[in-house]
Enzyme design. Structure first.
Site, mmCIF file in Angstrom:
data_model
loop_
_atom_site.group_PDB
_atom_site.id
_atom_site.type_symbol
_atom_site.label_atom_id
_atom_site.label_comp_id
_atom_site.label_asym_id
_atom_site.label_seq_id
_atom_site.Cartn_x
_atom_site.Cartn_y
_atom_site.Cartn_z
ATOM 1 N N GLU A 1 -6.998 -2.176 2.776
ATOM 2 C CA GLU A 1 -7.523 -2.400 4.119
ATOM 3 C C GLU A 1 -9.042 -2.445 4.051
ATOM 4 O O GLU A 1 -9.726 -2.245 5.043
ATOM 5 C CB GLU A 1 -7.014 -1.349 5.099
ATOM 6 N N CYS B 1 -2.671 2.049 5.796
ATOM 7 C CA CYS B 1 -2.353 2.748 4.540
ATOM 8 C C CYS B 1 -0.933 2.481 4.050
ATOM 9 O O CYS B 1 -0.577 2.864 2.936
ATOM 10 C CB CYS B 1 -2.515 4.254 4.717
ATOM 11 N N HIS C 1 2.072 10.362 2.769
ATOM 12 C CA HIS C 1 0.724 9.799 2.906
ATOM 13 C C HIS C 1 -0.202 10.961 3.255
ATOM 14 O O HIS C 1 0.091 11.733 4.178
ATOM 15 C CB HIS C 1 0.682 8.743 4.019
#
Ligand code: HMG
Length: 445
Positions: free
Chosen positions: A83, A120, A244
C-alpha cells in the site's frame, strides 16, 4: 489433493531503527510505558537513504531465490502486495523483476506479474491468488513468488507515528510446500469503512480509535464465517494464532475476543463458571447496549484467569516477537507474525509438523480473512535458514533528529538529500530517477 502452501519465506528489514521508549517517547514528551506496556513496541524499522519498497522486496526475493537454488524460469508468477506504491499504472513487481534480472542470467519474461491492493490484507490475498492459480492447474509446475513490501509512515504529529515500520516479506507458494499447507476453508468479514485510507496521498488519513473497533468487528465476523465452513474452533486446536499486528497491543485485544468466542459452550467455560460466571447471552438482556456492557465485564474477568493467561502466553505471545522489534509492516505484518511463531517453536524445540495455525489477516477499509494452515515437515530447516536476527542486530540506531531527516527523505512531497547511515553490501539500491520519472536501481556487490 496435492498440498499447496508456503514453501519458503525470507524477510528484509529496513536498515535503520528508532528506539520508541528510549528515543521517540522522551522527544515527544510521552511516557515510555505507553510503548512498552500499552502498544507493546520497542523499536521500529525505517529504510536508509538508498532503500525503498522495491529494494527491500527485491532483496528479500533474491535471498529466497538463492537459498532455494531457483532459476527464474521456475517462477511463473510474481505478485507484489503493497500500500506504499509510487505509481498508479506500472506495478512494483515489474521493478522487482527488473532488479532480479540484473543479477541472474535468465529472465522473468514468462511470469505473470501484478500488484494487489487492500491495505494490509493484500499480502494474504496475493497468497490466495497464487494458491488458486496452482489449484487451477495453470502454473505449468512453476512456483509463485509473493512479495509483501511496505514503508509504513504516518504524517509527522499523527498519533499513528507511534506505529510505523518498513520491510518486506518474500514468500514462495508451491505444491508440496516445506513450511505450511493452506486450508481451502476461509472466513471473511468485510464492510465499507472509512477508518484508514490514503486517497491519492502518501500518508494515511486515519481515525485510530475507530480503526481498532473496526479491526475487532471484522475479525469477529471472519471467525464466525470461517467456523461456518470449517468447524467450531477450540483454543486447543491451534499451536499458534498469528494475527495482523499493527502493534502488539492490538493483538492483545483481538486475542481476548477470539478466546471468549472459542470457549463458549465448551468445558473451559464450564470450568470458569464458578469463578467468573457464564458468558452473557444476548437473549437474557434487555437490549444490545446492556448485553455489550455485560460482555465487557465478563472479558475483564476472563483476562485475569489462569486459563486465558496461559493460552495467551503459549499461542499468541510468541507471534509478537518480531513485530515488537520492527513495528507495522502493513502487508507483511501477519506474515511476520507467522514467522515469529515458527521461530519460537524452532528455538524451543517444539515438534510442530502436523499442528495447525489459525491465521487472521486484516486490512483497513475494511476486511478480515481467517484461515487455517497445517505446519509441514521441513518447516524447521526453512525457518532456521533465515538471517533475521543478524539483520535486526545490524540496524543503525537513529537519534530523534536523524529520524526526522529520514522521515523527510521518504516523504514523496519533499526532495531531501540525506547521507546514508549504513553501507549497502550485496544488495539492490535506489539510485535516482530516469527521464520518465521512473525509479532506477542497481545491484551493489
Ligand atoms: P494514541 O492516542 O497515540 O495512544 O493512539 P493511546 O493514548 O491510546 O495509548 C495506546 C495504549 O497505550 C492504550 O492502551 C493506553 O491505555 C496505553 P489501551 O487502553 O488501548 O489498551 N498507555 C499506557 N500504558 C501504560 N503506561 C502508560 C500508558 N500510556 C498509554 N504510561 C493508536 C494509539 C494505535 C490509535 C495510534 O497509534 C494510531 O492511530 N495508529 C495507527 C492506526 C492503527 O494502527 N490502528 C490499528 C487497527 S487498524 C489496522 O490494523 C490496519 C492498519 O495496519 C492499516 C492497514 O490495514 O493498511 C493500521
Amino acid at each position: 489433493m496435492t498440498a499447496v502452501g508456503i514453501d519458503a519465506v525470507e524477510i528484509w528489514t529496513g536498515k535503520l531503527r528508532l528506539d520508541l521508549p528510549g528515543t521517540f517517547a522522551p522527544a515527544e514528551g510521552e511516557d515510555p510505558e505507553k510503548y512498552t506496556k500499552g502498544l507493546g513496541l520497542e523499536t521500529s524499522s525505517f529504510p536508509d537513504a538508498y532503500e525503498d519498497i522495491v529494494t527491500m522486496g527485491a532483496n528479500a526475493a533474491k535471498r529466497l531465490i538463492d537459498r532455494k537454488g531457483l532459476d527464474p524460469q521456475e517462477i511463473g508468477r510474481i505478485d507484489v502486495a503493497t500500500e506504499s506504491a509510487f505509481d498508479n499504472s506500472k506495478p512494483v513487481s515489474t521493478y522487482i523483476a527488473g532488479c532480479l534480472e540484473q543479477v541472474y542470467d535468465d529472465d522473468f519474461h514468462h511470469a505473470n506479474k501484478g500488484e494487489r491492493k487492500f491495505a494490509c490484507l493484500a499480502g494474504t490475498q496475493a497468497i490466495d491468488d497464487a494458491y488458486n492459480w496452482i489449484r487451477a492447474g495453470r502454473n505449468r509446475g512453476r512456483a509463485a513468488l509473493v512479495v509483501a513490501t511496505d514503508t509504513a509512515l504516518y504524517a509527522r504529529g499523527d498519533p499513528g507515528e507511534a506505529t510505523q515500520g518498513a520491510g518486506a516479506v518474500a514468500m514462495l507458494v508451491t505444491e508440496d510446500p516445506s513450511v505450511v499447507e493452506l486450508s481451502t476453508e476461509q472466513g471473511y468479514g468485510s464492510a465499507d469503512e472509512t477508518d484508514f485510507l490514503k486517497p491519492n496521498q502518501q500518508f494515511p488519513s486515519v481515525d485510530g480509535k475507530r480503526s481498532m473497533q473496526v479491526y475487532l468487528a471484522r475479525m469477529r465476523e471472519a471467525l464466525t464465517d470461517f467456523e461456518s465452513v470449517a468447524w467450531d474452533a477450540h483454543p486447543d486446536d491451534f499451536a499458534y494464532t498469528p494475527f495482523h499486528t499493527p502493534f502488539p497491543g492490538m493483538v492483545r485485544k483481538a486475542g481476548l475476543l477470539g478466546y471468549r468466542h472459542m470457549i463458549r459452550d465448551t468445558e473451559i467455560e464450564d470450568a470458569l463458571e464458578g469463578r467468573i460466571g457464564r458468558q452473557p447471552r444476548e437473549e437474557a438482556h434487555e437490549d444490545r447496549e446492556a448485553y455489550e456492557e455485560a460482555i465487557r465485564g465478563y472479558m475483564d474477568e476472563l483476562k485475569g484467569t489462569e486459563e486465558y493467561r496461559s493460552w495467551y502466553g503459549d499461542v499468541i505471545g510468541p507471534t509478537l516477537d518480531i513485530s515488537r522489534r520492527v513495528g507495522n509492516w502493513y502487508t507483511g505484518s501477519v506474515h511476520l507474525a507467522r514467522m515469529s511463531a515458527l521461530r519460537h517453536a524452532a528455538d524451543n524445540d517444539v515438534d510442530l509438523a502436523g499442528r495447525k495455525l489459525l491465521v487472521a489477516s486484516y486490512g483497513s477499509g475494511a476486511q478480515a480473512e481467517i484461515h487455517a494452515e497445517t505446519v509441514v515437515d521441513g518447516w524447521r530447516e526453512e525457518v532456521e535458514a533465515t538471517n533475521l536476527d543478524d539483520q535486526l542486530a545490524r540496524r543503525y540506531d537513529l537519534s530523534y533528529e536523524e529520524y526526522e531527516g529520514v522521515h523527510d527523505r521518504h516523504n514523496h512531497d519533499m526532495d531531501v538529500e540525506m547521507e546514508e547511515f549504513t553501507r549497502p553490501d550485496g544488495e539492490f539500491v535506489f539510485t535516482g530517477w530516469g527521464r520518465m520519472s521512473e525509479r532506477k536501481y542497481d545491484y551493489v556487490e
